[in-house]
Write a protein that holds these residues in place. Structure first.
Motif, PDB file in Angstrom:
ATOM      1  N   SER A 152      -7.615  -2.552  -5.682  1.00 24.04           N
ATOM      2  CA  SER A 152      -7.838  -3.854  -5.047  1.00 24.04           C
ATOM      3  C   SER A 152      -7.197  -4.960  -5.886  1.00 24.04           C
ATOM      4  O   SER A 152      -6.846  -4.760  -7.049  1.00 24.04           O
ATOM      5  CB  SER A 152      -9.332  -4.125  -4.930  1.00 24.04           C
ATOM      6  N   VAL A 153      -7.092  -6.113  -5.288  1.00 25.24           N
ATOM      7  CA  VAL A 153      -6.497  -7.244  -6.014  1.00 25.24           C
ATOM      8  C   VAL A 153      -7.311  -7.560  -7.273  1.00 25.24           C
ATOM      9  O   VAL A 153      -6.756  -7.916  -8.314  1.00 25.24           O
ATOM     10  CB  VAL A 153      -6.353  -8.462  -5.069  1.00 25.24           C
ATOM     11  N   TRP A 154      -8.634  -7.381  -7.201  1.00 29.55           N
ATOM     12  CA  TRP A 154      -9.486  -7.659  -8.377  1.00 29.55           C
ATOM     13  C   TRP A 154      -9.214  -6.650  -9.474  1.00 29.55           C
ATOM     14  O   TRP A 154      -9.128  -6.997 -10.656  1.00 29.55           O
ATOM     15  CB  TRP A 154     -10.977  -7.619  -7.986  1.00 29.55           C
ATOM     16  N   GLU A 155      -9.082  -5.373  -9.079  1.00 28.38           N
ATOM     17  CA  GLU A 155      -8.812  -4.329 -10.089  1.00 28.38           C
ATOM     18  C   GLU A 155      -7.466  -4.585 -10.769  1.00 28.38           C
ATOM     19  O   GLU A 155      -7.341  -4.472 -11.988  1.00 28.38           O
ATOM     20  CB  GLU A 155      -8.810  -2.944  -9.420  1.00 28.38           C
ATOM     21  N   ILE A 156      -6.478  -4.940  -9.970  1.00 27.88           N
ATOM     22  CA  ILE A 156      -5.148  -5.187 -10.544  1.00 27.88           C
ATOM     23  C   ILE A 156      -5.210  -6.388 -11.492  1.00 27.88           C
ATOM     24  O   ILE A 156      -4.720  -6.335 -12.630  1.00 27.88           O
ATOM     25  CB  ILE A 156      -4.105  -5.410  -9.416  1.00 27.88           C
ATOM     26  N   ALA A 157      -5.849  -7.465 -11.032  1.00 26.30           N
ATOM     27  CA  ALA A 157      -5.935  -8.679 -11.867  1.00 26.30           C
ATOM     28  C   ALA A 157      -6.699  -8.391 -13.168  1.00 26.30           C
ATOM     29  O   ALA A 157      -6.300  -8.844 -14.252  1.00 26.30           O
ATOM     30  CB  ALA A 157      -6.616  -9.797 -11.082  1.00 26.30           C
ATOM     31  N   ASP A 158      -7.774  -7.605 -13.063  1.00 24.11           N
ATOM     32  CA  ASP A 158      -8.567  -7.274 -14.267  1.00 24.11           C
ATOM     33  C   ASP A 158      -7.754  -6.477 -15.274  1.00 24.11           C
ATOM     34  O   ASP A 158      -7.818  -6.724 -16.485  1.00 24.11           O
ATOM     35  CB  ASP A 158      -9.822  -6.471 -13.883  1.00 24.11           C
ATOM     36  N   GLN A 159      -6.996  -5.521 -14.756  1.00 24.77           N
ATOM     37  CA  GLN A 159      -6.179  -4.703 -15.680  1.00 24.77           C
ATOM     38  C   GLN A 159      -5.114  -5.549 -16.376  1.00 24.77           C
ATOM     39  O   GLN A 159      -4.855  -5.383 -17.561  1.00 24.77           O
ATOM     40  CB  GLN A 159      -5.509  -3.570 -14.911  1.00 24.77           C
ATOM     41  N   VAL A 160      -4.513  -6.460 -15.624  1.00 29.06           N
ATOM     42  CA  VAL A 160      -3.486  -7.325 -16.237  1.00 29.06           C
ATOM     43  C   VAL A 160      -4.153  -8.231 -17.279  1.00 29.06           C
ATOM     44  O   VAL A 160      -3.632  -8.430 -18.390  1.00 29.06           O
ATOM     45  CB  VAL A 160      -2.744  -8.153 -15.157  1.00 29.06           C
ATOM     46  N   LYS A 161      -5.329  -8.750 -16.940  1.00 29.83           N
ATOM     47  CA  LYS A 161      -6.064  -9.635 -17.855  1.00 29.83           C
ATOM     48  C   LYS A 161      -6.353  -8.921 -19.172  1.00 29.83           C
ATOM     49  O   LYS A 161      -6.216  -9.486 -20.262  1.00 29.83           O
ATOM     50  CB  LYS A 161      -7.391 -10.045 -17.184  1.00 29.83           C
ATOM     51  N   GLU A 162      -6.711  -7.664 -19.046  1.00 32.20           N
ATOM     52  CA  GLU A 162      -7.067  -6.899 -20.247  1.00 32.20           C
ATOM     53  C   GLU A 162      -5.838  -6.623 -21.111  1.00 32.20           C
ATOM     54  O   GLU A 162      -5.878  -6.765 -22.336  1.00 32.20           O
ATOM     55  CB  GLU A 162      -7.692  -5.583 -19.800  1.00 32.20           C
ATOM     56  N   PRO A 195       0.807  -1.221   0.000  1.00 26.13           N
ATOM     57  CA  PRO A 195       0.000   0.000   0.000  1.00 26.13           C
ATOM     58  C   PRO A 195       0.839   1.270   0.000  1.00 26.13           C
ATOM     59  O   PRO A 195       0.365   2.322  -0.403  1.00 26.13           O
ATOM     60  CB  PRO A 195      -0.793  -0.075   1.317  1.00 26.13           C
ATOM     61  N   GLU A 196       2.075   1.177   0.477  1.00 26.61           N
ATOM     62  CA  GLU A 196       2.911   2.371   0.628  1.00 26.61           C
ATOM     63  C   GLU A 196       3.410   2.915  -0.704  1.00 26.61           C
ATOM     64  O   GLU A 196       3.911   4.029  -0.781  1.00 26.61           O
ATOM     65  CB  GLU A 196       4.142   2.056   1.512  1.00 26.61           C
ATOM     66  N   ALA A 197       3.338   2.123  -1.768  1.00 28.03           N
ATOM     67  CA  ALA A 197       3.882   2.577  -3.058  1.00 28.03           C
ATOM     68  C   ALA A 197       2.928   2.201  -4.179  1.00 28.03           C
ATOM     69  O   ALA A 197       2.190   1.223  -4.073  1.00 28.03           O
ATOM     70  CB  ALA A 197       5.242   1.914  -3.293  1.00 28.03           C
ATOM     71  N   GLU A 198       2.974   2.974  -5.264  1.00 24.00           N
ATOM     72  CA  GLU A 198       2.124   2.639  -6.398  1.00 24.00           C
ATOM     73  C   GLU A 198       2.882   1.688  -7.315  1.00 24.00           C
ATOM     74  O   GLU A 198       4.080   1.850  -7.548  1.00 24.00           O
ATOM     75  CB  GLU A 198       1.762   3.905  -7.161  1.00 24.00           C
ATOM     76  N   THR A 199       2.198   0.655  -7.794  1.00 25.41           N
ATOM     77  CA  THR A 199       2.821  -0.261  -8.743  1.00 25.41           C
ATOM     78  C   THR A 199       2.127  -0.069 -10.090  1.00 25.41           C
ATOM     79  O   THR A 199       0.994  -0.511 -10.268  1.00 25.41           O
ATOM     80  CB  THR A 199       2.640  -1.728  -8.274  1.00 25.41           C
ATOM     81  N   PRO A 200       2.772   0.621 -11.047  1.00 31.02           N
ATOM     82  CA  PRO A 200       2.123   0.813 -12.350  1.00 31.02           C
ATOM     83  C   PRO A 200       1.895  -0.533 -13.050  1.00 31.02           C
ATOM     84  O   PRO A 200       2.774  -1.405 -13.029  1.00 31.02           O
ATOM     85  CB  PRO A 200       3.129   1.667 -13.123  1.00 31.02           C
ATOM     86  N   ILE A 201       0.716  -0.687 -13.643  1.00 29.60           N
ATOM     87  CA  ILE A 201       0.342  -1.974 -14.260  1.00 29.60           C
ATOM     88  C   ILE A 201       1.324  -2.371 -15.362  1.00 29.60           C
ATOM     89  O   ILE A 201       1.711  -3.539 -15.477  1.00 29.60           O
ATOM     90  CB  ILE A 201      -1.103  -1.902 -14.807  1.00 29.60           C
ATOM     91  N   ASP A 202       1.764  -1.377 -16.161  1.00 29.85           N
ATOM     92  CA  ASP A 202       2.691  -1.720 -17.256  1.00 29.85           C
ATOM     93  C   ASP A 202       4.008  -2.292 -16.714  1.00 29.85           C
ATOM     94  O   ASP A 202       4.576  -3.220 -17.286  1.00 29.85           O
ATOM     95  CB  ASP A 202       2.961  -0.494 -18.130  1.00 29.85           C
ATOM     96  N   GLU A 203       4.452  -1.710 -15.597  1.00 32.48           N
ATOM     97  CA  GLU A 203       5.696  -2.236 -14.985  1.00 32.48           C
ATOM     98  C   GLU A 203       5.487  -3.656 -14.479  1.00 32.48           C
ATOM     99  O   GLU A 203       6.353  -4.523 -14.621  1.00 32.48           O
ATOM    100  CB  GLU A 203       6.085  -1.367 -13.792  1.00 32.48           C
ATOM    101  N   LEU A 204       4.318  -3.882 -13.888  1.00 33.17           N
ATOM    102  CA  LEU A 204       4.015  -5.219 -13.366  1.00 33.17           C
ATOM    103  C   LEU A 204       3.986  -6.238 -14.515  1.00 33.17           C
ATOM    104  O   LEU A 204       4.589  -7.316 -14.411  1.00 33.17           O
ATOM    105  CB  LEU A 204       2.668  -5.173 -12.630  1.00 33.17           C
ATOM    106  N   ILE A 205       3.342  -5.864 -15.607  1.00 35.84           N
ATOM    107  CA  ILE A 205       3.265  -6.789 -16.750  1.00 35.84           C
ATOM    108  C   ILE A 205       4.667  -7.021 -17.328  1.00 35.84           C
ATOM    109  O   ILE A 205       5.033  -8.154 -17.671  1.00 35.84           O
ATOM    110  CB  ILE A 205       2.289  -6.253 -17.828  1.00 35.84           C
ATOM    111  N   ALA A 206       5.458  -5.954 -17.413  1.00 34.72           N
ATOM    112  CA  ALA A 206       6.826  -6.107 -17.936  1.00 34.72           C
ATOM    113  C   ALA A 206       7.602  -7.108 -17.079  1.00 34.72           C
ATOM    114  O   ALA A 206       8.325  -7.975 -17.607  1.00 34.72           O
ATOM    115  CB  ALA A 206       7.532  -4.752 -17.950  1.00 34.72           C
ATOM    116  N   GLN A 207       7.415  -7.009 -15.778  1.00 34.63           N
ATOM    117  CA  GLN A 207       8.115  -7.924 -14.861  1.00 34.63           C
ATOM    118  C   GLN A 207       7.650  -9.371 -15.084  1.00 34.63           C
ATOM    119  O   GLN A 207       8.460 -10.299 -15.104  1.00 34.63           O
ATOM    120  CB  GLN A 207       7.799  -7.490 -13.434  1.00 34.63           C
TER     121      GLN A 207
END
Ligand code: F6P
Length: 327
Positions: A233-243, A197-209
């Protein structure tokens, strides 16, 4: 030890945490040892207001050191936030001549004690009982070690099924506003990425990883996500990665309250035992209106302003470690 204090009441408040029972036991036995009368208050501040208070003795706390939860029960109480609610609590203590309090709980619990101390001058010490490990000025809170071990055990099990199906799992762990459970269960569970929660994890960076892992022949991946973070939320993050990365077979698991239960580890039992005895002795030595903790293996007292205004930061080294190990 000579002191004006002759009667102490102990209670647990806020979210329960494994090790609270060991803390209650230590407070009760230290009181008996020092010839102090000791009382247990059921259901935290609710019980103080409703006079749900019983006398305890050394045998009242037999066979509880290994048990999760809290024998005194716990609650989050709104009435104690009002002066009228606190007045009722004060009357109940006065009628029994109870002259000091020991609470086991987190931030909210300590805030209640502090306000009560300011209103009525009753000396009080708070033991840090929360799985979140979010209190400044000390190394660990009671329950954090057990909860993190529970999370790691669950993550290991998810790894088995993730590997069997070549899947990507997003696993949500607890820790309101605090990434401690996430960062350390993530490191110990071999997560490819950890969202705190202390830091933002950009979705593109997560997918790149994730993609680097896949290119390097990783067949399955685990991402540990702390609840209520800046990244959603975990659902929002998972949905964005799925998309954005539909080639992953994604599942979500929320570990939830199972992290709050279970038999405390040796670490939480010893921490709670040390703090319980030290809290009683601290009151007898004149300490009041403080949170007690262990820092660098020494007992420390942390004042309200610090607990209220500072965070227990996650060190950069843990974040760096998690990154290095995820390749
Ligand atoms: O503070 C401990 C904690 O378990 C947090 O990690 C979590 O966000 C919260 O309590 C859950 O609270 P409740 O049990 O009231 O839903």
């Amino acid at each position: 030890m000579s002191s004006e204090i002759k009667k102490i009441a102990v209670f647990t408040s806020g979210g329960d945490a494994p090790g609270m029972n060991a803390g209650i036991r230590a407070v009760v036995r230290a009181c008996v040892y020092h010839n102090i009368e000791v009382f247990g208050v059921y259901r935290g501040y609710d019980g103080l207001i409703e006079n749900d208070i019983v006398k305890l003795n050394a045998r009242s706390v037999s066979n509880i050191i290994q048990r999760g939860g809290t024998i005194l029960k716990s609650a989050r109480c709104d009435e104690f936030r009002t002066p009228e609610g606190r007045q009722k609590a004060y009357e109940n203590l006065k009628n029994r001549n109870i002259d000091a309090l020991i609470a086991i709980g987190g931030n909210g619990t300590f805030t209640g004690l502090h306000v009560f101390y300011e209103q009525f001058g009753i000396p009080a010490i708070c033991l840090p009982g929360t799985i979140d490990n979010d209190l400044p000025g000390m190394d660990y809170t009671i329950g954090y070690d057990t909860a993190t071990n529970t999370a790691v055990e669950a993550i290991d099990k998810i790894r088995d099924t993730a590997l069997s199906h070549n899947r990507l799992f997003f696993i949500e762990v607890m820790g309101r506003h605090s990434g401690y459970i996430a960062i350390n269960s993530g490191i110990a569970g071999g997560a490819v990425s950890i969202v705190i929660p202390e830091a933002e994890t950009p979705i593109d960076e997560l997918i790149a990883q994730l993609d680097v892992g896949a290119e390097n022949n990783k067949k399955s991946s685990l991402v540990v996500v702390a609840e209520r973070g800046q990244s959603g939320s975990v659902w929002e993050i998972a949905d964005q990665v799925k998309e954005k990365a539909p080639y992953y077979d994604i599942k979500v698991t929320i570990l939830g309250h199972l992290q709050r239960g279970g038999s405390p580890t040796y670490f939480d039992r010893v921490l709670a035992s040390r703090l319980g005895v030290a809290a009683v002795e601290g009151l007898l030595e004149g300490k009041k209106d403080v949170m007690i903790g262990v820092k660098d293996n020494q007992i420390v007292y942390v004042d309200f302003d610090r607990v209220n205004n500072q965070r227990h930061e996650i060190d950069d080294e843990s974040l760096r470690l998690a990154k290095i190990l995820s390749i």
